[in-house]
Write a protein that holds these residues in place. Structure first.
Motif, PDB file in Angstrom:
ATOM      1  N   GLN A 106       3.817  11.176  42.520  1.00  0.00           N
ATOM      2  CA  GLN A 106       4.206  10.169  43.503  1.00  0.00           C
ATOM      3  C   GLN A 106       3.020   9.642  44.327  1.00  0.00           C
ATOM      4  N   LEU A 107       1.875  10.288  44.198  1.00  0.00           N
ATOM      5  CA  LEU A 107       0.678   9.816  44.907  1.00  0.00           C
ATOM      6  C   LEU A 107       0.190   8.516  44.269  1.00  0.00           C
ATOM      7  N   PRO A 108      -0.567   7.717  45.005  1.00  0.00           N
ATOM      8  CA  PRO A 108      -1.140   6.510  44.394  1.00  0.00           C
ATOM      9  C   PRO A 108      -2.150   6.893  43.303  1.00  0.00           C
ATOM     10  N   ASP A 109      -2.534   5.946  42.478  1.00  0.00           N
ATOM     11  CA  ASP A 109      -3.506   6.228  41.417  1.00  0.00           C
ATOM     12  C   ASP A 109      -4.899   6.498  41.973  1.00  0.00           C
ATOM     13  N   HIS A 110      -5.169   6.025  43.169  1.00  0.00           N
ATOM     14  CA  HIS A 110      -6.478   6.261  43.788  1.00  0.00           C
ATOM     15  C   HIS A 110      -6.349   6.133  45.307  1.00  0.00           C
ATOM     16  N   PHE A 111      -7.313   6.733  45.984  1.00  0.00           N
ATOM     17  CA  PHE A 111      -7.468   6.574  47.422  1.00  0.00           C
ATOM     18  C   PHE A 111      -8.726   5.744  47.636  1.00  0.00           C
ATOM     19  N   GLY A 112      -8.630   4.690  48.425  1.00  0.00           N
ATOM     20  CA  GLY A 112      -9.747   3.799  48.655  1.00  0.00           C
ATOM     21  C   GLY A 112      -9.561   2.529  47.850  1.00  0.00           C
ATOM     22  N   PRO A 113     -10.548   1.668  47.863  1.00  0.00           N
ATOM     23  CA  PRO A 113     -11.841   1.848  48.527  1.00  0.00           C
ATOM     24  C   PRO A 113     -11.723   1.765  50.045  1.00  0.00           C
ATOM     25  N   ASP A 114     -12.409   2.681  50.679  1.00  0.00           N
ATOM     26  CA  ASP A 114     -12.425   2.750  52.139  1.00  0.00           C
ATOM     27  C   ASP A 114     -13.626   3.597  52.555  1.00  0.00           C
ATOM     28  N   ARG A 115     -13.784   3.795  53.855  1.00  0.00           N
ATOM     29  CA  ARG A 115     -14.860   4.651  54.348  1.00  0.00           C
ATOM     30  C   ARG A 115     -14.686   6.061  53.786  1.00  0.00           C
ATOM     31  N   PRO A 116     -15.783   6.778  53.532  1.00  0.00           N
ATOM     32  CA  PRO A 116     -15.681   8.136  52.979  1.00  0.00           C
ATOM     33  C   PRO A 116     -14.761   9.051  53.778  1.00  0.00           C
ATOM     34  N   SER A 117     -14.810   8.993  55.105  1.00  0.00           N
ATOM     35  CA  SER A 117     -13.975   9.877  55.926  1.00  0.00           C
ATOM     36  C   SER A 117     -12.487   9.575  55.728  1.00  0.00           C
ATOM     37  N   VAL A 118     -12.146   8.306  55.565  1.00  0.00           N
ATOM     38  CA  VAL A 118     -10.740   7.925  55.363  1.00  0.00           C
ATOM     39  C   VAL A 118     -10.258   8.374  53.986  1.00  0.00           C
ATOM     40  N   VAL A 119     -11.085   8.186  52.954  1.00  0.00           N
ATOM     41  CA  VAL A 119     -10.712   8.591  51.597  1.00  0.00           C
ATOM     42  C   VAL A 119     -10.550  10.117  51.526  1.00  0.00           C
ATOM     43  N   LEU A 120     -11.439  10.847  52.178  1.00  0.00           N
ATOM     44  CA  LEU A 120     -11.306  12.310  52.202  1.00  0.00           C
ATOM     45  C   LEU A 120     -10.001  12.704  52.883  1.00  0.00           C
ATOM     46  N   GLN A 121      -9.702  12.091  54.006  1.00  0.00           N
ATOM     47  CA  GLN A 121      -8.460  12.396  54.723  1.00  0.00           C
ATOM     48  C   GLN A 121      -7.250  12.120  53.838  1.00  0.00           C
ATOM     49  N   GLN A 122      -7.237  10.997  53.138  1.00  0.00           N
ATOM     50  CA  GLN A 122      -6.101  10.640  52.284  1.00  0.00           C
ATOM     51  C   GLN A 122      -5.946  11.632  51.138  1.00  0.00           C
ATOM     52  N   ALA A 123      -7.049  12.039  50.531  1.00  0.00           N
ATOM     53  CA  ALA A 123      -6.992  12.981  49.412  1.00  0.00           C
ATOM     54  C   ALA A 123      -6.517  14.361  49.871  1.00  0.00           C
TER      55      ALA A 123
END
Length: 165
Positions: A59-76
């Motif tokens: 159910q997760l999206p296929d990817h997190f981002g593109p975004d700032r590294p801190s935001v992508v880490l938080q999402q993952a």
């Protein structure tokens, strides 16, 4: 012989720069700082191990981002927490950081919050997620390359940067 007439040199007036904003006139366009963005792809066919629910990973999206590294880490990381059979299991693997994005988990009847460390590079995001995946006993869950489905139904990264234990 008549002397040549000497005319005064013609002077070209300087252009009036008072109407041009000084910041635009003095700062070259290439000098403006570029914001680093990253993208982390999720291998939904990966071995999710004993702690993550495969149905929730789907159910997760296929990817997190593109975004700032801190935001992508938080999402993952939040995706791992939200996909866990027991959120406490994932949450207790993490240590308090300072100044980074916040994650949350609900267990023992209450919501728990934690700040992740400040992240400024894709390398740090990849190392952090690799270590988390190793602790969760899941293989190849995240990659910095797109995940494509091959004819056998198995998934593989287009690149060589899979995150495995």
């Amino acid at each position: 012989m008549t002397p040549l007439a000497i005319s005064p040199p013609s002077s070209t007036p300087e252009p009036d720069m008072s109407s041009i904003p000084q910041d635009a006139a003095t700062i070259p366009h290439s000098a403006t700082p570029q914001v680093l963005t990253v993208c982390i792809y999720i291998n939904k066919q990966a071995n999710t191990g004993p702690n993550l629910d495969r149905k929730k990973i789907q159910q997760l999206p296929d990817h997190f981002g593109p975004d700032r590294p801190s935001v992508v880490l938080q999402q993952a990381v939040q995706g791992c927490i939200d996909s866990a059979f027991q959120q406490k299991t994932v949450f207790t693997l993490l240590t308090q950081g300072y100044g980074g994005e916040k994650i949350s988990a609900t267990f023992d009847g209450k919501q728990h919050l934690l700040s992740l460390p400040v992240v400024n590079s894709i390398d740090y995001v990849l190392r952090f997620l690799k270590k988390l995946c190793r602790s969760l006993h899941c293989e190849n869950l995240f990659s910095d390359q797109p995940i494509t489905q091959h004819s056998g139904g198995s998934y593989q990264s287009d690149g060589t940067s899979k995150l495995s234990s």
